[in-house]
Design a protein around this motif. Structure first.
Motif, PDB file in Angstrom:
ATOM      1  N   VAL A  79       0.845  -1.202   0.000  1.00 41.17           N
ATOM      2  CA  VAL A  79       0.000   0.000   0.000  1.00 41.17           C
ATOM      3  C   VAL A  79       0.881   1.254   0.000  1.00 41.17           C
ATOM      4  O   VAL A  79       1.971   1.260   0.571  1.00 41.17           O
ATOM      5  N   ASP A  80       0.387   2.310  -0.653  1.00 41.58           N
ATOM      6  CA  ASP A  80       1.195   3.509  -0.856  1.00 41.58           C
ATOM      7  C   ASP A  80       1.550   4.240   0.441  1.00 41.58           C
ATOM      8  O   ASP A  80       2.548   4.967   0.490  1.00 41.58           O
ATOM      9  N   VAL A  81       0.775   4.025   1.507  1.00 42.44           N
ATOM     10  CA  VAL A  81       1.003   4.804   2.732  1.00 42.44           C
ATOM     11  C   VAL A  81       2.273   4.392   3.488  1.00 42.44           C
ATOM     12  O   VAL A  81       2.659   5.052   4.445  1.00 42.44           O
ATOM     13  N   VAL A  82       2.937   3.333   3.065  1.00 41.13           N
ATOM     14  CA  VAL A  82       4.158   2.908   3.773  1.00 41.13           C
ATOM     15  C   VAL A  82       5.328   3.854   3.529  1.00 41.13           C
ATOM     16  O   VAL A  82       6.318   3.812   4.269  1.00 41.13           O
ATOM     17  N   GLY A  83       5.225   4.698   2.497  1.00 40.46           N
ATOM     18  CA  GLY A  83       6.272   5.690   2.253  1.00 40.46           C
ATOM     19  C   GLY A  83       7.255   5.261   1.176  1.00 40.46           C
ATOM     20  O   GLY A  83       7.391   4.073   0.871  1.00 40.46           O
TER      21      GLY A  83
END
Ligand code: SF4
Length: 195
Positions: free
Chosen positions: A166-170
């Motif tokens: 997922v994109d929110v991991v950075g």
């Protein structure tokens, strides 16, 4: 009412179970996403019930085993439905946490041969510790290594194997994930976090 299949865009999604060996922090089951679709099941469907629930399979671009749980818990039903779908000339995909060897024992990847076109394995993190902190597998940190091995093994039997994160991991974590995917020899799909 139980929802066994649902359509988003031109893809049909199959909801076989609510069981999962993970309890991911970002799981849609923790959110209100898809609430109106009715994905919490009172009854896990048979292959016949899934097949009977298909609407407009002819128009579907792909059939995806996904839903509100880990599809591998219903391996037999998934393979039966996948065989039916392939018989209709439609591609199939499973989205999995990659822990099949821990859930069901060894030998699952070869059973997917000829029935699944794509296996999308949720990578989610780049270390066993990070994975466990995010996904809370009932199997502990060995889940991470089992997931990597599962992806490697699937490459022998399935045309396309993909890791997703997922994109929110950075950005830094995504870069490390790209290195892991390259080492395993699969693509990485960065997907948008759905709340
Ligand atoms: S593996 Fe998938 S279904 Fe299971 S908890 Fe994580 S996001 Fe939810």
């Amino acid at each position: 009412m139980d929802t066994y299949t649902y359509t988003i865009g031109n893809k049909i999604y199959v909801n076989l179970t609510n069981r999962c060996s993970n309890d991911c922090e970002f799981c849609v089951r923790r959110t209100d996403a898809f609430k109106e679709i009715g994905l919490w099941l009172e009854h896990e469907p048979t292959a016949e019930e899934v097949i009977n629930s298909f609407e407009n399979l002819d128009a579907a671009e792909e059939v995806v085993f996904c839903g509100y749980g880990e599809p591998m818990y219903r391996l037999g039903v998934m393979l039966e439905v996948a065989e039916y779908v392939k018989g209709k000339g439609k591609p199939t995909r499973v989205n999995t946490n990659g822990q099949a060897a821990l859930i069901l024992g060894e030998g699952v990847p070869e059973k997917l041969c000829g029935k699944l076109d794509t296996v999308n394995v949720s990578l989610n993190a780049t270390t066993a510790k990070g994975y466990q902190e995010l996904c809370h597998s009932e199997f502990g940190e060995k889940a991470f290594y089992a997931m990597l091995d599962f992806a490697k093994e699937c490459k022998k039997y399935v045309p396309k194997v993909v890791f997703s994160i997922v994109d929110v991991v950075g950005e830094e974590e995504i870069a490390r994930a790209r290195d892991i995917a390259a080492a395993v020899g699969v693509d990485l799909r960065v997907r948008r976090y759905v709340r």
